[in-house]
Design a protein around this motif. Sequence first.
Motif, PDB file in Angstrom:
ATOM      1  N   UNK A   1       0.830  -1.216   0.000  1.00 15.83           N
ATOM      2  CA  UNK A   1       0.000   0.000   0.000  1.00 15.83           C
ATOM      3  C   UNK A   1       0.860   1.261   0.000  1.00 15.83           C
ATOM      4  N   UNK A   2       2.012   1.181   0.661  1.00 15.27           N
ATOM      5  CA  UNK A   2       2.911   2.344   0.719  1.00 15.27           C
ATOM      6  C   UNK A   2       3.689   2.562  -0.560  1.00 15.27           C
ATOM      7  N   UNK A   3       3.511   1.675  -1.500  1.00 11.42           N
ATOM      8  CA  UNK A   3       4.138   1.833  -2.816  1.00 11.42           C
ATOM      9  C   UNK A   3       3.062   2.160  -3.852  1.00 11.42           C
ATOM     10  N   UNK A   4       1.970   1.429  -3.754  1.00 12.30           N
ATOM     11  CA  UNK A   4       0.875   1.538  -4.717  1.00 12.30           C
ATOM     12  C   UNK A   4       0.122   2.876  -4.581  1.00 12.30           C
ATOM     13  N   UNK A   5      -0.202   3.259  -3.336  1.00  9.66           N
ATOM     14  CA  UNK A   5      -1.035   4.451  -3.177  1.00  9.66           C
ATOM     15  C   UNK A   5      -0.350   5.749  -3.594  1.00  9.66           C
ATOM     16  N   UNK A   6       0.917   5.976  -3.176  1.00 12.66           N
ATOM     17  CA  UNK A   6       1.531   7.210  -3.663  1.00 12.66           C
ATOM     18  C   UNK A   6       1.691   7.231  -5.189  1.00 12.66           C
ATOM     19  N   UNK A   7       1.910   6.040  -5.772  1.00 14.86           N
ATOM     20  CA  UNK A   7       2.037   5.973  -7.231  1.00 14.86           C
ATOM     21  C   UNK A   7       0.718   6.373  -7.900  1.00 14.86           C
ATOM     22  N   UNK A   8      -0.368   5.807  -7.402  1.00 12.67           N
ATOM     23  CA  UNK A   8      -1.682   6.098  -7.967  1.00 12.67           C
ATOM     24  C   UNK A   8      -2.039   7.573  -7.770  1.00 12.67           C
ATOM     25  N   UNK A   9      -1.804   8.050  -6.549  1.00 11.93           N
ATOM     26  CA  UNK A   9      -2.145   9.448  -6.267  1.00 11.93           C
ATOM     27  C   UNK A   9      -1.268  10.370  -7.129  1.00 11.93           C
ATOM     28  N   UNK A  10      -0.004  10.006  -7.281  1.00 12.39           N
ATOM     29  CA  UNK A  10       0.901  10.827  -8.097  1.00 12.39           C
ATOM     30  C   UNK A  10       0.341  11.013  -9.511  1.00 12.39           C
ATOM     31  N   UNK A  11      -0.192   9.936 -10.076  1.00  9.34           N
ATOM     32  CA  UNK A  11      -0.663   9.995 -11.468  1.00  9.34           C
ATOM     33  C   UNK A  11      -1.840  10.970 -11.610  1.00  9.34           C
ATOM     34  N   UNK A  12      -2.864  10.819 -10.765  1.00  5.47           N
ATOM     35  CA  UNK A  12      -4.018  11.701 -10.989  1.00  5.47           C
ATOM     36  C   UNK A  12      -3.829  13.084 -10.371  1.00  5.47           C
ATOM     37  N   UNK A  13      -3.058  13.123  -9.271  1.00  9.13           N
ATOM     38  CA  UNK A  13      -2.847  14.418  -8.602  1.00  9.13           C
ATOM     39  C   UNK A  13      -2.066  15.355  -9.527  1.00  9.13           C
ATOM     40  N   UNK A  14      -1.094  14.788 -10.252  1.00  6.99           N
ATOM     41  CA  UNK A  14      -0.305  15.624 -11.162  1.00  6.99           C
ATOM     42  C   UNK A  14      -1.196  16.215 -12.250  1.00  6.99           C
ATOM     43  N   UNK A  15      -2.188  15.431 -12.676  1.00  7.54           N
ATOM     44  CA  UNK A  15      -3.121  15.967 -13.677  1.00  7.54           C
ATOM     45  C   UNK A  15      -3.889  17.163 -13.090  1.00  7.54           C
TER      46      UNK A  15
ATOM     47  N   UNK B   1      -4.855  -3.647 -11.584  1.00  7.65           N
ATOM     48  CA  UNK B   1      -3.681  -4.069 -12.357  1.00  7.65           C
ATOM     49  C   UNK B   1      -2.418  -3.444 -11.772  1.00  7.65           C
ATOM     50  N   UNK B   2      -2.521  -2.172 -11.413  1.00  2.96           N
ATOM     51  CA  UNK B   2      -1.361  -1.503 -10.805  1.00  2.96           C
ATOM     52  C   UNK B   2      -1.001  -2.149  -9.470  1.00  2.96           C
ATOM     53  N   UNK B   3      -2.033  -2.491  -8.694  1.00  5.50           N
ATOM     54  CA  UNK B   3      -1.788  -3.137  -7.397  1.00  5.50           C
ATOM     55  C   UNK B   3      -1.092  -4.489  -7.606  1.00  5.50           C
ATOM     56  N   UNK B   4      -1.587  -5.250  -8.576  1.00  7.89           N
ATOM     57  CA  UNK B   4      -0.977  -6.552  -8.862  1.00  7.89           C
ATOM     58  C   UNK B   4       0.467  -6.354  -9.330  1.00  7.89           C
ATOM     59  N   UNK B   5       0.702  -5.321 -10.146  1.00  3.45           N
ATOM     60  CA  UNK B   5       2.063  -5.039 -10.619  1.00  3.45           C
ATOM     61  C   UNK B   5       2.995  -4.716  -9.462  1.00  3.45           C
TER      62      UNK B   5
END
Lengths: 48, 518
Positions: free
Chosen positions: B100-114, B497-501
């Motif tokens: 979760x500490x890898x997946x969540x910042x990655x996900x948030x980074x993607x949409x937050x940057x938008x 898919x991102x979580x599984x990755x």
Amino acid sequence: MNDTGLTPFALVFMTASIAGVTLLVLYCYRRILTGDRRLDPEEHDRTG
Amino acid sequence: MTGAQADERWGTRIGLILAMAGNAVGLGNFLRFPVQAAQNGGGTFMIPYFVSFLLLGIPLMWIEWGIGRYGGKYGHGTVPGMFDVLTDGRRKWARYLGVLGLFMPLVVFIYYTYVVSWMLGFSFFSLTGSYFGLGDVGHMRGFLTSYQDLFDSSVHGGWVALVFFLVTMGFLGWVLSRGIRAGIEKLALIGMPVLFLFAFLLAGRVLTLPPAEATPLAGLNFIWNPDWTSLAEPRVWLAAAGQMFFTLSLGMGTIHTYASYLSDRDDITLTGLSTGATNEFAEVVLGGTIAIPAAVVFFGVGGAREIAEGGSFDLGIVAMGVVFQGLPGPELLARLTAFLWFFLLFIAGITSAVAQASPAISFMQENFRLRRRQAVRILILAALSIGLLHVVFFRHGFLDEWDYWAGTFGLVVFAGIEILLFSFVFGIDRGWEELHRGADLRIPAIYRPIMKWVTPAFLYALLIWWGVTDAVPALLMDGKNPADIPYLWLSRGVLLTLLAGCLLAIHRAWRGKGGSAT
């Protein structure tokens, strides 16, 4: 509401909250800026 | 240590504090906080808010600094490795929970940057005066919607939002590839003082506005005057506790990564408290003094309440866009004031986005032996490609779905896991000792039982309540437009898919290490 647009309670609560947060910031930065601590200069090996 | 790795540390203590504060001070301080306060009883909201700061925010922040520095000592810059060493490498599942500490910042980074790129766009539109002349909420909302929706060309071409997204990603890539000291720390050392300067100037401007529908002080009254009946409502307490997660960037994994670049001879108690205090100053003192009071002056208390109900972007972009057009004085000055506001939001967002990007970069460097520049390049290209889905499907609620699961509910889940690991598996005695290693500030003893019992109880009450009242209906897509449902499933599919990755990456990383914790 008084003529300033703020109720007395809102005025007191706002002032106390802002003062509290400001004092906390001042306390922290005073200790940090007047202290002689620096980050540890020794290189931190993150290679495990 | 090689040259590239030697650069992976903070240069100065003040740089570290400002970078951590930059991580915490984001769009939420200036947009979400005033909306939450306005929607939840004004001054009454501030009571659970401060209680949450003391019982949830401060303890969790110290714990995250402690976990991060402890993990860094064993060569881990991200949560999977940190959870692994917290359990002394004896519980395999811990590293997988750390996903979760890898997946969540990655996900948030993607949409937050938008979203942050919108602020850059509106900074530009403010300077050029593109929306000046759209003097009412309806037209301003149309301007925003056309910008956000790739297929709505009533005002903007679909490429406009894309260009600002590319520029923002490019800038982030440049900062991140320069490393911790020359990139992230320098951005904070320049950006944070500028942010505070802009915020003070704007707060001063708002407080000196001539009365229109109401006075600026009536706007402050709207935020600070309590509605006592709402103090007994659980939703107000939930909203306040939830805001604490957003505002301090807790439960995400970003604090952990930043703290991992410290030595265990460095202080984390006073430094951590300083970043929390800086964030609260930005939120309570400045965030509460700009958008809502300005909206009250121009739209009256009723109008501002209606706008706040519409959410953060209705307040921060639509209403503020109208406010700036109505400022007294020459138009050029009004445009500059508008620029200050949107660029302040851009700085607040960009200093948070670099923190959100850091766990993924650190993980790639640490586990796949990539150089920083390579890791940044991979991350930025992946984020751009996946981020395009948000640009294309924004109108169908694609972004909101990610924001809910990864950027809202997930934060509390992650915090719930980490506090149990810290207080019960690692043990509060070891934890307390770890926090005080090299400390400049002795944490008051009362925080020991708070960390062990009160904060977890508060967190799990929040998690259960939120889960039942909010997450279950969200999971079942209650109230969603049927036409959007296929896109929401697509959104969830990409998330999974991102979580599984990320899980697979953890598995491969540990296989490469032969299963060892260090």
